[in-house]
Design a protein around this motif. Structure first.
Motif, mmCIF file in Angstrom:
data_model
loop_
_atom_site.group_PDB
_atom_site.id
_atom_site.type_symbol
_atom_site.label_atom_id
_atom_site.label_comp_id
_atom_site.label_asym_id
_atom_site.label_seq_id
_atom_site.Cartn_x
_atom_site.Cartn_y
_atom_site.Cartn_z
ATOM 1 N N ASP A 195 0.817 -1.211 0.000
ATOM 2 C CA ASP A 195 0.000 0.000 0.000
ATOM 3 C C ASP A 195 0.854 1.266 0.000
ATOM 4 O O ASP A 195 1.964 1.289 0.540
ATOM 5 C CB ASP A 195 -0.906 0.027 1.238
ATOM 6 C CG ASP A 195 -2.029 -0.979 1.150
ATOM 7 O OD1 ASP A 195 -3.101 -0.612 0.638
ATOM 8 O OD2 ASP A 195 -1.831 -2.127 1.587
ATOM 9 N N GLU A 196 0.313 2.303 -0.606
ATOM 10 C CA GLU A 196 0.930 3.623 -0.479
ATOM 11 C C GLU A 196 0.493 4.241 0.846
ATOM 12 O O GLU A 196 -0.681 4.148 1.230
ATOM 13 C CB GLU A 196 0.512 4.540 -1.632
ATOM 14 C CG GLU A 196 1.259 4.292 -2.916
ATOM 15 C CD GLU A 196 1.068 5.447 -3.895
ATOM 16 O OE1 GLU A 196 1.596 6.541 -3.638
ATOM 17 O OE2 GLU A 196 0.359 5.235 -4.899
ATOM 18 N N TRP A 197 1.436 4.884 1.520
ATOM 19 C CA TRP A 197 1.152 5.522 2.804
ATOM 20 C C TRP A 197 1.040 7.026 2.650
ATOM 21 O O TRP A 197 1.792 7.650 1.900
ATOM 22 C CB TRP A 197 2.245 5.182 3.820
ATOM 23 C CG TRP A 197 2.091 3.816 4.392
ATOM 24 C CD1 TRP A 197 2.650 2.662 3.926
ATOM 25 C CD2 TRP A 197 1.297 3.455 5.519
ATOM 26 N NE1 TRP A 197 2.249 1.596 4.695
ATOM 27 C CE2 TRP A 197 1.425 2.051 5.684
ATOM 28 C CE3 TRP A 197 0.503 4.167 6.410
ATOM 29 C CZ2 TRP A 197 0.785 1.353 6.705
ATOM 30 C CZ3 TRP A 197 -0.142 3.484 7.428
ATOM 31 C CH2 TRP A 197 -0.009 2.095 7.571
ATOM 32 N N ILE A 198 0.116 7.573 3.367
ATOM 33 C CA ILE A 198 -0.011 9.025 3.512
ATOM 34 C C ILE A 198 0.522 9.354 4.899
ATOM 35 O O ILE A 198 0.028 8.831 5.903
ATOM 36 C CB ILE A 198 -1.478 9.461 3.356
ATOM 37 C CG1 ILE A 198 -1.985 9.079 1.969
ATOM 38 C CG2 ILE A 198 -1.613 10.970 3.594
ATOM 39 C CD1 ILE A 198 -3.502 9.047 1.866
ATOM 40 N N THR A 199 1.543 10.171 4.966
ATOM 41 C CA THR A 199 2.228 10.375 6.225
ATOM 42 C C THR A 199 2.465 11.863 6.484
ATOM 43 O O THR A 199 2.001 12.722 5.735
ATOM 44 C CB THR A 199 3.558 9.584 6.251
ATOM 45 O OG1 THR A 199 4.205 9.805 7.502
ATOM 46 C CG2 THR A 199 4.486 10.010 5.126
ATOM 47 N N TRP A 200 3.192 12.140 7.569
ATOM 48 C CA TRP A 200 3.482 13.509 7.968
ATOM 49 C C TRP A 200 4.705 14.020 7.208
ATOM 50 O O TRP A 200 5.292 13.308 6.395
ATOM 51 C CB TRP A 200 3.731 13.544 9.472
ATOM 52 C CG TRP A 200 2.542 13.162 10.295
ATOM 53 C CD1 TRP A 200 1.595 14.013 10.807
ATOM 54 C CD2 TRP A 200 2.163 11.847 10.722
ATOM 55 N NE1 TRP A 200 0.649 13.304 11.521
ATOM 56 C CE2 TRP A 200 0.977 11.968 11.479
ATOM 57 C CE3 TRP A 200 2.709 10.572 10.531
ATOM 58 C CZ2 TRP A 200 0.338 10.883 12.053
ATOM 59 C CZ3 TRP A 200 2.065 9.478 11.086
ATOM 60 C CH2 TRP A 200 0.899 9.633 11.844
ATOM 61 N N GLY A 201 5.114 15.249 7.491
ATOM 62 C CA GLY A 201 6.235 15.852 6.792
ATOM 63 C C GLY A 201 7.559 15.164 7.088
ATOM 64 O O GLY A 201 7.765 14.610 8.171
ATOM 65 N N LEU A 236 -7.278 12.597 1.618
ATOM 66 C CA LEU A 236 -6.542 11.847 0.600
ATOM 67 C C LEU A 236 -6.916 10.366 0.632
ATOM 68 O O LEU A 236 -7.037 9.720 -0.417
ATOM 69 C CB LEU A 236 -5.042 12.023 0.816
ATOM 70 C CG LEU A 236 -4.504 13.448 0.607
ATOM 71 C CD1 LEU A 236 -3.062 13.557 1.107
ATOM 72 C CD2 LEU A 236 -4.590 13.852 -0.852
ATOM 73 N N VAL A 237 -7.112 9.834 1.852
ATOM 74 C CA VAL A 237 -7.570 8.442 1.978
ATOM 75 C C VAL A 237 -8.940 8.276 1.324
ATOM 76 O O VAL A 237 -9.189 7.315 0.596
ATOM 77 C CB VAL A 237 -7.627 8.010 3.451
ATOM 78 C CG1 VAL A 237 -8.288 6.637 3.596
ATOM 79 C CG2 VAL A 237 -6.221 7.978 4.054
ATOM 80 N N ALA A 238 -9.845 9.221 1.591
ATOM 81 C CA ALA A 238 -11.206 9.141 1.028
ATOM 82 C C ALA A 238 -11.186 9.113 -0.487
ATOM 83 O O ALA A 238 -12.078 8.532 -1.117
ATOM 84 C CB ALA A 238 -12.038 10.319 1.526
ATOM 85 N N SER A 239 -10.163 9.731 -1.095
ATOM 86 C CA SER A 239 -10.055 9.739 -2.560
ATOM 87 C C SER A 239 -9.334 8.511 -3.097
ATOM 88 O O SER A 239 -9.041 8.447 -4.300
ATOM 89 C CB SER A 239 -9.318 11.011 -3.008
ATOM 90 O OG SER A 239 -10.081 12.163 -2.678
ATOM 91 N N GLY A 240 -9.023 7.551 -2.204
ATOM 92 C CA GLY A 240 -8.410 6.311 -2.645
ATOM 93 C C GLY A 240 -6.929 6.403 -2.930
ATOM 94 O O GLY A 240 -6.381 5.573 -3.664
ATOM 95 N N LEU A 241 -6.248 7.407 -2.323
ATOM 96 C CA LEU A 241 -4.844 7.648 -2.642
ATOM 97 C C LEU A 241 -3.868 6.953 -1.707
ATOM 98 O O LEU A 241 -2.657 7.102 -1.866
ATOM 99 C CB LEU A 241 -4.580 9.161 -2.642
ATOM 100 C CG LEU A 241 -5.363 9.945 -3.698
ATOM 101 C CD1 LEU A 241 -5.178 11.428 -3.507
ATOM 102 C CD2 LEU A 241 -4.913 9.522 -5.095
ATOM 103 N N GLY A 242 -4.374 6.204 -0.733
ATOM 104 C CA GLY A 242 -3.483 5.501 0.173
ATOM 105 C C GLY A 242 -4.131 5.246 1.510
ATOM 106 O O GLY A 242 -5.343 5.463 1.690
#
Length: 300
Positions: A195-201, A236-242
């Motif tokens: 999976d792609e992760w959406i993370t902090w800076g 971003l998660v809601a848009s299916g991006l990770g």
């Protein structure tokens, strides 16, 4: 006789490393900092600063006096704390920070309670990441900071600070509603290798924790997107991006199309408040800690 405000200016320059940094911390102009330091040099009869490229550095005399200044200012803080404690009144100004989800989840309740109980206390708050909050308390720019540890990665707290726990904050994995694990009762971090992760800076404490934790589970993380705010990550998660880690404090409302699934590891953040030991007796500090603890009980 050494002037206390000039010693404070020297201490700020020693802590921040530049005239502009000292000016920002003291909320004055760079010209005012230079004037104060110039007067201090004339008072002591020694050169305290030397040119260093386009900036300045402390001379040996400057470093020596700045070390004394730090101790003198600490004693002044302690004297003020003792006087406030002797008077027993919650008055004056209190400056505090919290990382964004704690500011959202705790500050509205805690600060409203402080205003209601102690109307003579002026409270100034801001959002800061944990490392910046701790640094602000150490420098004296802040009186308190709400910060965090992760269950498997503590954040170092410098000597001279006191800390008090507020709550343990569980975290889940946020994923799109159509994700292959969306209907699971719980998941393991090792199941997200693809999976792609959406993370902090980059460089932020929470980002470093996530990378460390995923690697400890045998996952080399694929970082697709970075966002400081939890609600941006969830969008971003809601848009299916990770997928992302979503602590529960301050995360509501969760946008449509996002599913939260608990982790088998019971991932938690330890949320606590820090302040300087030399300010420990101030009634305003104690009142703020009590208000934060009461706010934490409503969400814990």
């Amino acid at each position: 006789m050494l002037n206390l405000e000039r010693l404070r200016t020297l201490d700020a320059l020693a802590r921040h490393g530049s005239v502009s940094g000292a000016a920002e911390a003291l909320h004055v102009t760079t010209s005012a900092v230079s004037q104060q330091l110039g007067k201090l040099e004339r008072e002591v009869g020694q050169q305290l600063l030397a040119k260093n490229g386009r900036g300045v550095r402390l001379t040996d005399a400057g470093r020596l006096l700045s070390e004394h200044a730090a101790r003198i200012l600490s004693q002044v803080e302690l004297a003020q704390s003792d006087l406030e404690a002797h008077r027993g009144q919650v008055v004056g100004e209190l400056r505090l920070s919290a990382f964004p989800t704690a500011a959202r989840g705790l500050f509205p309740t805690a600060l409203a309670a402080l205003r209601a109980r102690h109307p003579a206390l002026r409270v100034r708050s801001c959002e800061l990441e944990p490392e910046s909050g701790v640094a602000g308390v150490v420098r004296g720019d802040l009186d308190l900071a709400v910060v965090l540890d992760w269950y498997n990665k503590p954040m170092p707290v410098p000597d001279g600070l006191v800390k008090a726990p507020l709550l343990d904050d569980p975290a889940d994995v946020a994923m799109p509603a159509g994700h292959r694990h969306a209907e699971r009762a719980e998941v393991d971090l090792g199941e997200f290798a693809d999976d792609e992760w959406i993370t902090w800076g980059e460089g932020e404490f929470c980002h470093e924790w996530l990378i460390f934790t995923l690697r400890s589970r045998g996952v080399e993380p694929i970082v697709g997107h970075r966002a400081a705010e939890t609600h941006t990550q969830l969008g971003l998660v809601a848009s299916g991006l990770g997928v992302c880690i979503a602590p529960r404090l301050g995360r509501h409302p969760v946008p449509p199309g996002v599913v939260m699934v608990p982790l088998t590891q019971r991932v938690r953040r330890h949320v606590y408040v820090v302040w300087r030991a030399d300010a420990d007796r101030r009634p305003s500090i104690r009142a703020a800690v009590q208000a934060l603890r009461m706010a934490a009980e409503t969400v814990g």
